[in-house]
Design a protein around this motif. Structure first.
Motif, mmCIF file in Angstrom:
data_model
loop_
_atom_site.group_PDB
_atom_site.id
_atom_site.type_symbol
_atom_site.label_atom_id
_atom_site.label_comp_id
_atom_site.label_asym_id
_atom_site.label_seq_id
_atom_site.Cartn_x
_atom_site.Cartn_y
_atom_site.Cartn_z
ATOM 1 N N MET A 73 -31.644 -69.424 117.415
ATOM 2 C CA MET A 73 -32.466 -70.333 116.885
ATOM 3 C C MET A 73 -33.666 -69.777 116.472
ATOM 4 N N ARG A 74 -34.419 -68.673 117.053
ATOM 5 C CA ARG A 74 -35.466 -68.199 116.584
ATOM 6 C C ARG A 74 -34.965 -67.492 115.052
ATOM 7 N N GLN A 75 -34.007 -66.803 115.042
ATOM 8 C CA GLN A 75 -33.478 -66.465 113.466
ATOM 9 C C GLN A 75 -33.642 -67.353 112.623
ATOM 10 N N ALA A 76 -32.813 -68.612 113.014
ATOM 11 C CA ALA A 76 -32.738 -69.651 112.069
ATOM 12 C C ALA A 76 -33.955 -70.358 111.634
ATOM 13 N N ASP A 77 -35.170 -70.304 112.545
ATOM 14 C CA ASP A 77 -36.346 -70.584 112.403
ATOM 15 C C ASP A 77 -37.102 -69.717 111.158
ATOM 16 N N ASN A 78 -37.017 -68.414 111.575
ATOM 17 C CA ASN A 78 -37.627 -67.362 110.669
ATOM 18 C C ASN A 78 -37.093 -67.659 109.335
ATOM 19 N N ILE A 79 -35.808 -67.699 109.304
ATOM 20 C CA ILE A 79 -35.085 -67.931 107.829
ATOM 21 C C ILE A 79 -35.585 -69.174 107.463
ATOM 22 N N SER A 80 -35.677 -70.080 107.884
ATOM 23 C CA SER A 80 -36.187 -71.528 107.275
ATOM 24 C C SER A 80 -37.488 -71.518 106.998
ATOM 25 N N GLN A 81 -38.494 -70.808 107.912
ATOM 26 C CA GLN A 81 -39.927 -70.922 107.425
ATOM 27 C C GLN A 81 -40.009 -69.863 105.963
ATOM 28 N N THR A 82 -39.239 -69.008 106.001
ATOM 29 C CA THR A 82 -39.352 -68.033 104.851
ATOM 30 C C THR A 82 -38.918 -68.808 103.581
ATOM 31 N N GLU A 83 -37.624 -69.523 103.653
ATOM 32 C CA GLU A 83 -37.342 -70.324 102.467
ATOM 33 C C GLU A 83 -38.304 -71.500 102.127
ATOM 34 N N MET A 84 -38.951 -72.130 103.293
ATOM 35 C CA MET A 84 -40.005 -73.206 102.948
ATOM 36 C C MET A 84 -41.129 -72.795 102.293
ATOM 37 N N GLN A 85 -41.666 -71.576 102.766
ATOM 38 C CA GLN A 85 -42.863 -71.165 102.199
ATOM 39 C C GLN A 85 -42.689 -70.549 100.719
ATOM 40 N N ALA A 86 -41.476 -70.091 100.289
ATOM 41 C CA ALA A 86 -41.340 -69.571 99.028
ATOM 42 C C ALA A 86 -41.223 -70.909 98.145
ATOM 43 N N ALA A 87 -40.579 -71.983 98.533
ATOM 44 C CA ALA A 87 -40.498 -73.199 97.842
ATOM 45 C C ALA A 87 -41.761 -74.029 97.562
ATOM 46 N N THR A 88 -42.645 -73.822 98.737
ATOM 47 C CA THR A 88 -43.971 -74.355 98.747
ATOM 48 C C THR A 88 -44.809 -73.561 97.768
ATOM 49 N N LYS A 89 -44.573 -72.254 97.637
ATOM 50 C CA LYS A 89 -45.364 -71.605 96.967
ATOM 51 C C LYS A 89 -45.120 -71.975 95.226
ATOM 52 N N ASP A 90 -43.886 -72.001 95.193
ATOM 53 C CA ASP A 90 -43.248 -72.347 93.829
ATOM 54 C C ASP A 90 -43.961 -73.915 93.463
ATOM 55 N N MET A 91 -43.784 -74.750 94.125
ATOM 56 C CA MET A 91 -44.263 -75.967 93.690
ATOM 57 C C MET A 91 -45.635 -76.087 93.751
ATOM 58 N N LEU A 92 -46.449 -75.439 94.717
ATOM 59 C CA LEU A 92 -47.820 -75.527 94.294
ATOM 60 C C LEU A 92 -48.176 -74.859 93.021
ATOM 61 N N GLY A 93 -47.535 -73.780 92.580
ATOM 62 C CA GLY A 93 -47.769 -73.320 91.157
ATOM 63 C C GLY A 93 -47.476 -74.039 90.236
ATOM 64 N N GLY A 94 -46.582 -75.023 90.362
ATOM 65 C CA GLY A 94 -46.110 -76.100 89.296
ATOM 66 C C GLY A 94 -47.222 -77.107 89.402
ATOM 67 N N LEU A 95 -47.831 -77.121 90.412
ATOM 68 C CA LEU A 95 -48.877 -78.693 90.348
ATOM 69 C C LEU A 95 -50.057 -78.142 89.840
ATOM 70 N N GLY A 96 -50.166 -76.776 89.401
ATOM 71 C CA GLY A 96 -51.719 -76.240 88.884
ATOM 72 C C GLY A 96 -51.825 -77.092 87.471
ATOM 73 N N GLY A 97 -50.876 -77.589 86.785
ATOM 74 C CA GLY A 97 -50.712 -78.344 85.578
ATOM 75 C C GLY A 97 -51.531 -79.712 85.957
ATOM 76 N N LEU A 98 -51.432 -80.308 86.919
ATOM 77 C CA LEU A 98 -51.828 -81.563 87.369
ATOM 78 C C LEU A 98 -53.598 -81.591 87.310
ATOM 79 N N PHE A 99 -53.888 -80.333 87.773
ATOM 80 C CA PHE A 99 -55.205 -80.050 87.810
ATOM 81 C C PHE A 99 -55.998 -79.384 86.818
ATOM 82 N N GLY A 100 -55.346 -79.531 85.832
ATOM 83 C CA GLY A 100 -55.935 -78.702 84.460
ATOM 84 C C GLY A 100 -55.812 -77.341 84.459
ATOM 85 N N GLN A 101 -55.022 -76.706 85.575
ATOM 86 C CA GLN A 101 -54.695 -75.240 85.587
ATOM 87 C C GLN A 101 -53.571 -74.924 84.747
ATOM 88 N N SER A 102 -53.293 -73.718 84.523
ATOM 89 C CA SER A 102 -52.282 -73.024 83.784
ATOM 90 C C SER A 102 -51.496 -72.166 84.593
#
Length: 102
Positions: A73-102
């Motif tokens: 379960m610890r291994q599963a948590d580590n992998i899941s967190q890594t995947e979610m962090q990468a996805a969050t980073k991608d999504m936040l990068g895409g949200l920059g356009g909403l606030f006038g950033q490119s």
């Protein structure tokens, strides 16, 4: 904004599917007890060495099963967190356009 929410939901579904296909393992007692699970924390297999099983008492077996399960379960948590962090980073990068950033 709705498009971004829909995109986030789709991304979360993609991550879940990917985690379903990632296998994690936990062991105890030098591999005499093995737990196999997905990165979504679904146990798919439990393996106990036959000789160990015939000599172990109930409390020992229960304790070692918990140890192996927690490792997986610890291994599963580590992998899941890594995947979610990468996805969050991608999504936040895409949200920059909403606030006038490119």
């Amino acid at each position: 904004m709705f498009d971004k929410l829909l995109e986030a939901r789709q991304k979360a579904e993609e991550i879940k599917k990917r985690l379903d296909n990632i296998i994690v393992r936990g062991e105890a007692e030098g591999g005499l007890i093995k737990i196999t699970a997905t990165a979504n924390k679904e146990v798919t297999e439990v393996s106990i060495d036959q000789v160990f099983l015939s000599n172990a008492n109930k409390e020992e077996l229960e304790e070692l099963l918990a140890v192996a399960m927690n490792h997986a379960m610890r291994q599963a948590d580590n992998i899941s967190q890594t995947e979610m962090q990468a996805a969050t980073k991608d999504m936040l990068g895409g949200l920059g356009g909403l606030f006038g950033q490119s």
